[in-house]
Write a protein that holds these residues in place. Structure first.
Motif, PDB file in Angstrom:
ATOM      1  N   ARG A 124      21.390 -19.764  20.061  1.00 34.30           N
ATOM      2  CA  ARG A 124      20.201 -19.634  20.938  1.00 34.30           C
ATOM      3  C   ARG A 124      20.574 -19.061  22.301  1.00 34.30           C
ATOM      4  NH1 ARG A 124      17.188 -25.347  19.690  1.00 34.30           N
ATOM      5  NH2 ARG A 124      16.049 -24.645  17.841  1.00 34.30           N
ATOM      6  N   ARG A 125      21.747 -19.436  22.814  1.00 34.76           N
ATOM      7  CA  ARG A 125      22.179 -18.924  24.117  1.00 34.76           C
ATOM      8  C   ARG A 125      22.433 -17.419  24.091  1.00 34.76           C
ATOM      9  NH1 ARG A 125      26.992 -22.597  26.035  1.00 34.76           N
ATOM     10  NH2 ARG A 125      26.771 -23.718  24.100  1.00 34.76           N
ATOM     11  N   ASP A 132      15.480  -6.549  19.813  1.00 33.21           N
ATOM     12  CA  ASP A 132      14.433  -6.292  18.823  1.00 33.21           C
ATOM     13  C   ASP A 132      14.905  -6.800  17.462  1.00 33.21           C
ATOM     14  OD1 ASP A 132      12.331  -5.466  17.329  1.00 33.21           O
ATOM     15  OD2 ASP A 132      12.712  -3.308  17.549  1.00 33.21           O
ATOM     16  N   LEU A 133      14.755  -8.110  17.267  1.00 36.04           N
ATOM     17  CA  LEU A 133      15.247  -8.724  16.033  1.00 36.04           C
ATOM     18  C   LEU A 133      14.301  -8.498  14.853  1.00 36.04           C
ATOM     19  CD1 LEU A 133      16.673 -12.015  17.565  1.00 36.04           C
ATOM     20  CD2 LEU A 133      17.934  -9.979  16.854  1.00 36.04           C
ATOM     21  N   GLY A 134      13.192  -7.819  15.095  1.00 40.07           N
ATOM     22  CA  GLY A 134      12.287  -7.449  14.011  1.00 40.07           C
ATOM     23  C   GLY A 134      12.802  -6.232  13.256  1.00 40.07           C
ATOM     24  N   ARG A 139      18.799  -6.703  13.623  1.00 41.92           N
ATOM     25  CA  ARG A 139      18.958  -8.058  13.078  1.00 41.92           C
ATOM     26  C   ARG A 139      20.317  -8.183  12.386  1.00 41.92           C
ATOM     27  NH1 ARG A 139      14.301  -8.270  10.801  1.00 41.92           N
ATOM     28  NH2 ARG A 139      14.985  -7.577   8.765  1.00 41.92           N
ATOM     29  N   ASP A 140      20.696  -7.180  11.599  1.00 41.51           N
ATOM     30  CA  ASP A 140      21.986  -7.212  10.898  1.00 41.51           C
ATOM     31  C   ASP A 140      23.152  -7.190  11.881  1.00 41.51           C
ATOM     32  OD1 ASP A 140      20.617  -7.270   8.525  1.00 41.51           O
ATOM     33  OD2 ASP A 140      20.984  -5.152   8.024  1.00 41.51           O
ATOM     34  N   ILE A 168      17.193 -16.542  14.376  1.00 39.19           N
ATOM     35  CA  ILE A 168      16.535 -15.240  14.410  1.00 39.19           C
ATOM     36  C   ILE A 168      15.062 -15.390  14.010  1.00 39.19           C
ATOM     37  CG2 ILE A 168      16.397 -13.002  13.236  1.00 39.19           C
ATOM     38  CD1 ILE A 168      19.473 -12.904  13.351  1.00 39.19           C
ATOM     39  N   ASP A 169      14.802 -16.139  12.942  1.00 44.23           N
ATOM     40  CA  ASP A 169      13.404 -16.359  12.515  1.00 44.23           C
ATOM     41  C   ASP A 169      12.611 -17.051  13.631  1.00 44.23           C
ATOM     42  OD1 ASP A 169      13.963 -15.187  10.099  1.00 44.23           O
ATOM     43  OD2 ASP A 169      14.123 -17.092   8.992  1.00 44.23           O
ATOM     44  N   GLU A 170      13.209 -18.047  14.243  1.00 46.09           N
ATOM     45  CA  GLU A 170      12.569 -18.788  15.329  1.00 46.09           C
ATOM     46  C   GLU A 170      12.262 -17.837  16.498  1.00 46.09           C
ATOM     47  OE1 GLU A 170      14.938 -21.417  18.406  1.00 46.09           O
ATOM     48  OE2 GLU A 170      14.537 -22.583  16.601  1.00 46.09           O
ATOM     49  N   SER A 171      13.205 -16.973  16.815  1.00 48.81           N
ATOM     50  CA  SER A 171      13.026 -16.018  17.911  1.00 48.81           C
ATOM     51  C   SER A 171      11.920 -15.008  17.600  1.00 48.81           C
ATOM     52  CB  SER A 171      14.339 -15.295  18.183  1.00 48.81           C
ATOM     53  OG  SER A 171      14.157 -14.266  19.104  1.00 48.81           O
TER      54      SER A 171
END
Length: 175
Positions: A124-125, A132-134, A139-140, A168-171
């Motif tokens: 999280r930190r 842009d984790l979408g 993401r990879d 990542i999903d949470e973000s």
């Protein structure tokens, strides 16, 4: 210019046991040490092995050297301040000469939930609003980086992948 008197180990006429005691006391003054670490330090200073063992036995008898207590303290400290997982801590304890049974007992202080919480907090930190984790490539890229970070800290790879995916999903849900 150093006005301190020379260390006793430099005097060829010094009693080896006195020199060994002085070395051990000086080492323990700086920070707790395992018996193995102290025996290595004595060997580096060319203290005869029989003298070193006798001095270390005496320090152990009066509880100035206690590998079990050292292991417990090491695990608490490194887990809390460095967020190291049991795997990394086990390797560190082995490097310090802690017996496997003492290491295992010390590692029992850390439960699965604590370890999982530390891993989640570490990842999280690292998450930034600008990421842009979408996008799959981004993401990879961050998944590889964060899993590698957790692996260096001793976390199990499957747990690391699971936690990175969750964070990542949470973000992404927060965006």
């Amino acid at each position: 210019m150093n006005n301190a008197r020379p260390a006793p180990e430099l005097d060829p006429d010094a009693n080896p046991a006195s020199v060994a005691r002085a070395i051990v006391l000086r080492q323990l003054t700086h920070s707790p040490k395992s018996r193995f670490q102290l025996s290595q330090k004595l060997a580096e200073r060319h203290i005869p092995e029989d003298v070193a063992e006798a001095v270390l036995d005496r320090f152990e008898a009066v509880n100035l050297i206690d590998d079990a207590e050292f292991a417990h303290m090491w695990v608490r400290s490194r887990s809390m301040h460095k967020s190291l997982a049991r795997g990394a801590l086990q390797r560190e304890l082995a490097e310090k000469g802690i017996a496997p049974d003492l290491a295992q007992e010390a590692l029992e202080q850390i439960d699965d939930d604590t370890e999982r919480g530390q891993a989640i907090e570490l990842v999280r930190r690292k998450v930034r609003p600008s990421m842009d984790l979408g996008e799959a490539a981004e993401r990879d890229k961050y998944t590889r980086r964060w899993v590698a970070m957790l692996a260096r800290k001793g976390f199990n790879p499957s747990l690391a992948f699971q936690i990175v995916g969750e964070v990542i999903d949470e973000s992404r849900q927060q965006d």
